[in-house]
Scaffold this active site. Sequence first.
Site, PDB file in Angstrom:
ATOM      1  N   ASP A  36      59.027  48.162  43.224  1.00  0.00           N
ATOM      2  CA  ASP A  36      58.519  48.494  43.601  1.00  0.00           C
ATOM      3  C   ASP A  36      57.546  49.312  43.954  1.00  0.00           C
ATOM      4  O   ASP A  36      56.102  49.120  43.305  1.00  0.00           O
ATOM      5  CB  ASP A  36      57.315  47.150  44.692  1.00  0.00           C
ATOM      6  CG  ASP A  36      58.664  47.285  45.998  1.00  0.00           C
ATOM      7  OD1 ASP A  36      59.038  48.187  45.731  1.00  0.00           O
ATOM      8  OD2 ASP A  36      58.756  46.483  46.918  1.00  0.00           O
ATOM      9  N   GLU A  38      58.027  52.177  42.437  1.00  0.00           N
ATOM     10  CA  GLU A  38      57.141  53.070  41.255  1.00  0.00           C
ATOM     11  C   GLU A  38      56.195  52.587  40.704  1.00  0.00           C
ATOM     12  O   GLU A  38      55.579  52.738  39.417  1.00  0.00           O
ATOM     13  CB  GLU A  38      59.024  52.769  40.508  1.00  0.00           C
ATOM     14  CG  GLU A  38      58.681  53.642  39.637  1.00  0.00           C
ATOM     15  CD  GLU A  38      58.568  54.587  39.125  1.00  0.00           C
ATOM     16  OE1 GLU A  38      58.953  55.568  40.700  1.00  0.00           O
ATOM     17  OE2 GLU A  38      58.699  55.723  38.230  1.00  0.00           O
ATOM     18  N   TYR A  39      56.531  51.458  40.583  1.00  0.00           N
ATOM     19  CA  TYR A  39      55.779  50.384  40.280  1.00  0.00           C
ATOM     20  C   TYR A  39      54.359  50.536  40.198  1.00  0.00           C
ATOM     21  O   TYR A  39      53.145  50.901  39.798  1.00  0.00           O
ATOM     22  CB  TYR A  39      55.708  48.899  40.503  1.00  0.00           C
ATOM     23  CG  TYR A  39      55.008  47.638  39.665  1.00  0.00           C
ATOM     24  CD1 TYR A  39      55.270  47.387  38.179  1.00  0.00           C
ATOM     25  CD2 TYR A  39      53.808  47.532  39.779  1.00  0.00           C
ATOM     26  CE1 TYR A  39      54.146  46.507  37.039  1.00  0.00           C
ATOM     27  CE2 TYR A  39      52.750  46.448  38.898  1.00  0.00           C
ATOM     28  CZ  TYR A  39      53.207  46.118  37.729  1.00  0.00           C
ATOM     29  OH  TYR A  39      52.253  45.307  36.938  1.00  0.00           O
ATOM     30  N   ASP A  40      53.791  50.486  41.851  1.00  0.00           N
ATOM     31  CA  ASP A  40      52.815  50.821  42.198  1.00  0.00           C
ATOM     32  C   ASP A  40      52.331  52.465  41.927  1.00  0.00           C
ATOM     33  O   ASP A  40      51.146  52.204  41.483  1.00  0.00           O
ATOM     34  CB  ASP A  40      53.004  50.928  43.586  1.00  0.00           C
ATOM     35  CG  ASP A  40      52.750  49.471  44.896  1.00  0.00           C
ATOM     36  OD1 ASP A  40      52.941  48.173  43.098  1.00  0.00           O
ATOM     37  OD2 ASP A  40      53.129  48.795  45.457  1.00  0.00           O
ATOM     38  N   SER A  85      38.973  51.704  56.696  1.00  0.00           N
ATOM     39  CA  SER A  85      40.093  51.325  56.466  1.00  0.00           C
ATOM     40  C   SER A  85      41.144  51.533  58.343  1.00  0.00           C
ATOM     41  O   SER A  85      40.476  51.939  58.829  1.00  0.00           O
ATOM     42  CB  SER A  85      41.415  52.101  55.952  1.00  0.00           C
ATOM     43  OG  SER A  85      41.327  53.670  55.923  1.00  0.00           O
ATOM     44  N   LYS A 120      46.682  41.035  59.956  1.00  0.00           N
ATOM     45  CA  LYS A 120      46.814  41.403  59.028  1.00  0.00           C
ATOM     46  C   LYS A 120      47.230  40.949  57.982  1.00  0.00           C
ATOM     47  O   LYS A 120      47.992  41.255  57.613  1.00  0.00           O
ATOM     48  CB  LYS A 120      47.451  43.373  59.550  1.00  0.00           C
ATOM     49  CG  LYS A 120      46.606  44.349  58.332  1.00  0.00           C
ATOM     50  CD  LYS A 120      47.115  45.181  58.499  1.00  0.00           C
ATOM     51  CE  LYS A 120      45.863  46.103  57.448  1.00  0.00           C
ATOM     52  NZ  LYS A 120      46.401  45.867  56.144  1.00  0.00           N
ATOM     53  N   ASP A 122      46.853  40.071  54.717  1.00  0.00           N
ATOM     54  CA  ASP A 122      47.075  40.572  53.144  1.00  0.00           C
ATOM     55  C   ASP A 122      46.337  40.089  52.264  1.00  0.00           C
ATOM     56  O   ASP A 122      46.983  39.257  51.174  1.00  0.00           O
ATOM     57  CB  ASP A 122      48.060  40.841  53.372  1.00  0.00           C
ATOM     58  CG  ASP A 122      49.113  41.537  52.463  1.00  0.00           C
ATOM     59  OD1 ASP A 122      48.588  42.250  51.830  1.00  0.00           O
ATOM     60  OD2 ASP A 122      50.601  41.709  51.864  1.00  0.00           O
ATOM     61  N   ARG A 141      35.462  45.691  48.726  1.00  0.00           N
ATOM     62  CA  ARG A 141      35.461  46.828  49.440  1.00  0.00           C
ATOM     63  C   ARG A 141      34.972  47.850  48.619  1.00  0.00           C
ATOM     64  O   ARG A 141      34.737  49.171  49.056  1.00  0.00           O
ATOM     65  CB  ARG A 141      36.587  47.038  50.128  1.00  0.00           C
ATOM     66  CG  ARG A 141      36.685  47.861  51.734  1.00  0.00           C
ATOM     67  CD  ARG A 141      37.667  48.250  51.726  1.00  0.00           C
ATOM     68  NE  ARG A 141      38.295  49.283  52.515  1.00  0.00           N
ATOM     69  CZ  ARG A 141      38.040  50.743  52.762  1.00  0.00           C
ATOM     70  NH1 ARG A 141      39.137  50.866  51.031  1.00  0.00           N
ATOM     71  NH2 ARG A 141      38.632  51.542  53.195  1.00  0.00           N
ATOM     72  N   GLU A 178      38.988  38.985  55.471  1.00  0.00           N
ATOM     73  CA  GLU A 178      39.718  38.681  53.976  1.00  0.00           C
ATOM     74  C   GLU A 178      39.995  37.422  52.833  1.00  0.00           C
ATOM     75  O   GLU A 178      39.690  37.087  53.500  1.00  0.00           O
ATOM     76  CB  GLU A 178      40.944  39.713  54.695  1.00  0.00           C
ATOM     77  CG  GLU A 178      41.897  40.192  53.567  1.00  0.00           C
ATOM     78  CD  GLU A 178      42.108  41.311  53.932  1.00  0.00           C
ATOM     79  OE1 GLU A 178      41.196  42.056  54.301  1.00  0.00           O
ATOM     80  OE2 GLU A 178      42.922  41.955  53.113  1.00  0.00           O
ATOM     81  N   LYS A 322      52.753  47.361  62.468  1.00  0.00           N
ATOM     82  CA  LYS A 322      53.620  46.919  60.694  1.00  0.00           C
ATOM     83  C   LYS A 322      54.465  46.559  61.160  1.00  0.00           C
ATOM     84  O   LYS A 322      55.094  46.969  62.318  1.00  0.00           O
ATOM     85  CB  LYS A 322      53.383  48.445  60.151  1.00  0.00           C
ATOM     86  CG  LYS A 322      51.821  48.898  59.105  1.00  0.00           C
ATOM     87  CD  LYS A 322      51.135  47.455  58.345  1.00  0.00           C
ATOM     88  CE  LYS A 322      50.323  48.511  57.537  1.00  0.00           C
ATOM     89  NZ  LYS A 322      50.405  49.013  56.318  1.00  0.00           N
ATOM     90  N   CYS A 416      76.640  48.963  24.198  1.00  0.00           N
ATOM     91  CA  CYS A 416      75.910  47.498  24.472  1.00  0.00           C
ATOM     92  C   CYS A 416      75.863  46.536  25.252  1.00  0.00           C
ATOM     93  O   CYS A 416      77.150  45.903  24.304  1.00  0.00           O
ATOM     94  CB  CYS A 416      74.685  47.560  23.057  1.00  0.00           C
ATOM     95  SG  CYS A 416      73.811  46.405  23.033  1.00  0.00           S
TER      96      CYS A 416
HETATM   97  S1  IVH Z   1      39.727  45.289  60.639  1.00  0.00           S
HETATM   98  C1  IVH Z   1      38.365  49.207  61.103  1.00  0.00           C
HETATM   99  N1  IVH Z   1      41.372  42.571  61.254  1.00  0.00           N
HETATM  100  O1  IVH Z   1      42.950  45.988  56.366  1.00  0.00           O
HETATM  101  C2  IVH Z   1      37.383  47.978  60.756  1.00  0.00           C
HETATM  102  N2  IVH Z   1      41.053  44.473  58.763  1.00  0.00           N
HETATM  103  O2  IVH Z   1      44.083  48.786  56.222  1.00  0.00           O
HETATM  104  C3  IVH Z   1      38.675  47.873  59.432  1.00  0.00           C
HETATM  105  N3  IVH Z   1      42.769  43.734  57.459  1.00  0.00           N
HETATM  106  O3  IVH Z   1      40.379  47.124  54.865  1.00  0.00           O
HETATM  107  C4  IVH Z   1      38.998  45.832  59.829  1.00  0.00           C
HETATM  108  N4  IVH Z   1      43.550  42.137  58.788  1.00  0.00           N
HETATM  109  O4  IVH Z   1      40.984  44.381  54.796  1.00  0.00           O
HETATM  110  C5  IVH Z   1      40.624  44.606  60.282  1.00  0.00           C
HETATM  111  N5  IVH Z   1      42.330  41.606  61.301  1.00  0.00           N
HETATM  112  C6  IVH Z   1      41.642  42.220  60.404  1.00  0.00           C
HETATM  113  C7  IVH Z   1      42.398  42.561  59.366  1.00  0.00           C
HETATM  114  C8  IVH Z   1      41.728  43.540  58.636  1.00  0.00           C
HETATM  115  C9  IVH Z   1      43.276  42.472  56.921  1.00  0.00           C
HETATM  116  C10 IVH Z   1      42.572  44.394  56.405  1.00  0.00           C
HETATM  117  C11 IVH Z   1      41.250  44.852  56.101  1.00  0.00           C
HETATM  118  C12 IVH Z   1      40.852  46.348  55.968  1.00  0.00           C
HETATM  119  C13 IVH Z   1      42.691  46.881  55.969  1.00  0.00           C
HETATM  120  C14 IVH Z   1      42.819  48.117  56.382  1.00  0.00           C
END
Ligand code: IVH
Length: 680
Positions: A36, A38-40, A85, A120, A122, A141, A178, A322, A416
């Site tokens: 994945d 490499e794909y990305d 970010s 967070k 996705d 964004r 999000e 993470k 083959c």
């Molecule tokens: S805060 C400082 N809160 O993660 C403000 N971001 O890697 C930045 N994301 O672009 C965002 N859940 O799209 C924040 N609870 C959350 C989040 C979140 C997902 C995403 C967001 C941001 C990216 C940054």
Amino acid sequence: MTLSIHENAARADELRQRLERANHQYHVLDSPEISDLEYDRLFRELLDLERDFPELRTPHSPTVRVGAPPQSLLAKHQHLTSMLSLGNAFTDEELREWEGRLLRVTGDDVRGLGYTAELKIDGAAVALTYRRGILERGATRGNGVIGEDVTPNIRTIRDIPLRLLGTDPPEIIEVRGEVYMPFDRFERMNEARARDGEPLFANPRNAAAGALRQLDPSVTASRPLRFYGFAAAAPPGAPLPFDSQWELLNTLEHWGIPVESHRQLCKDVDDASAVVARIEETGRASLNFGIDGVVLKVNSLALQDELGVVGGREPRWAIARKFAPDIAVTKLLDIRVNVGRTGALNPYAVLEPVEIGGTTVKLATLHNEDLVITKDLRIGDWVQVKRAGEVIPQIIAPLPERRTGSEQPWRMPRFCPACKTEAEKDEEEVAIYCPNVACPGRQLEGIVHFASRGALDIRGLSYARIEQLIGAGLVHDVADIFSVTADQLMALDRFARKSADNLVAAIATSKKQPLSRLLNGLGIRHVGTGAAQLLAHHFGSLDALASASEEDILRVRGIGGTIASAVTSFFSNPTTKDLIAKLRAHGVEFAEHGSAANDGALAGLTVVITGTLPNLSRQQATELVETHGGHVTSSVSRSTSFVLAGDNAGSKLEKARSLGATVIDEAELLRRIGRSHTTE
Ligand code: IVH
């Protein structure tokens, strides 16, 4: 190092081919060949190329498949303030270091006020502008400063309020959050797409991001998108109506914005680490949407302001903790080899099915023989398998301590797997190829490609059905598809009158696809969708391309030597000649409509240019003739349609006169072309 446009076009084509092949291996064959990561990497390289060279974009690029239209088609939107970010922390130790940095800047304030912990999500980040409580605009964004206006699409997302609840929302506020797709809806959508023969989405995030950037909002509306809000911005000078992140989240919720419910207040990072551990161990599996960590934010907005932003991109006051990558241990049951349509032999691992991060993994990529040897993988080994966030699982390492002695080392077969022909190394000695063009394994892949969405797009002709047709002896090459009858299909398993009729009808319809799709489908080495379009547009018909010399092909802007020689060698092959005769007999479309070569003012004409023209350079004149469908050759013959002559024309002009060819001047050329402008 800067590359020429030819090299860039060739690279874009190569990337498209590799990505399409990877998509197919992953989604259709269930036997991925590249990681994945490499794909990305390849995907991003293609996106960058297409961004830098918009002329290289094609409507069939894998970058379009995920739903992203060419960027220029969506209007730009400048965010009130940058959409930031986040920095990452992968361990509790890194979290403590982060807090240490905060404390150095702010003294003890942070400990006093604490942090919020939020999932967070996705998905794809968006900013929603509300004016006096009414949703006015929705934007992606983008690069953080400028995004794309996707307002009509945003309006189709049912949990985004069009009007905020409550009495006094601020004059203008941007709610950020999000857009995501819940797992269950994602799976249902992919199942429906599979039934309809449509390509599947790799993961909910791609599906959400793609749906968001559709040009047609009804497409977005048909995709099950949801939203969670987690941030806000106000115009410069206007204060936000909250003092803390916690209050912000609760206020958004009062306004009717969905806010994720696992949020918590933590007094320090140790507290936060405990929250993260709980979510990672138990909470995560019960969620119906993807997360890739927990976001910690300094709760006080005043302190956030004081802490500021690092490098214009990452706030000092927030961090993404993470999760450890998803790893599972399972048994390596077998190593098998698959043959692709170009003949490449790719090993892959068959695993005892195991759950990783919510999905069952049965196969993993092995890339090539070297990787198996370097990792000392043996059939029967217990192995650690990783699904890095998404897509293609990989084997990290075997667990030699669990060996019993019955494990079997593996070697790449010298033959083959499909046709038993002796395999050969490629030029760079990295991959192993089946050299047999008639190999049934390669043919199967070739036919699958021919019927695929970027080529003739034959609905209902799935991988399994192609296998079935080959197995029944009905199809040996791509042209045989067109002679299959409904009665023949009904004699096979899993075909009823209706499905047989539908497939035969879809096959018949596909004959009318434009030449560019046919060219892509033929699987000429190095010719993907982009090159196929350039060639189809320039030559206008399969016959013109088939009789073109390498030199003729090199004149097509965007086509380089590798492609030119691959094309001529393809068409000079006797098997190709038979195949083309068969396709012709079945009435397959060989022309590209709308191509200058067919419809331009000089379509089909052969032109010789000689002497010095009053205004145009030789190069400009050649380009003009070609963009209007004509061909420029260097010597006068009976097939010359006309000679374009300037001053000091010399011997070519004499020869033209002696052969009775028409001679015109620059003004006449412009007049002929000018006429085409008014009729276009
Ligand atoms: S805060 C400082 N809160 O993660 C403000 N971001 O890697 C930045 N994301 O672009 C965002 N859940 O799209 C924040 N609870 C959350 C989040 C979140 C997902 C995403 C967001 C941001 C990216 C940054």
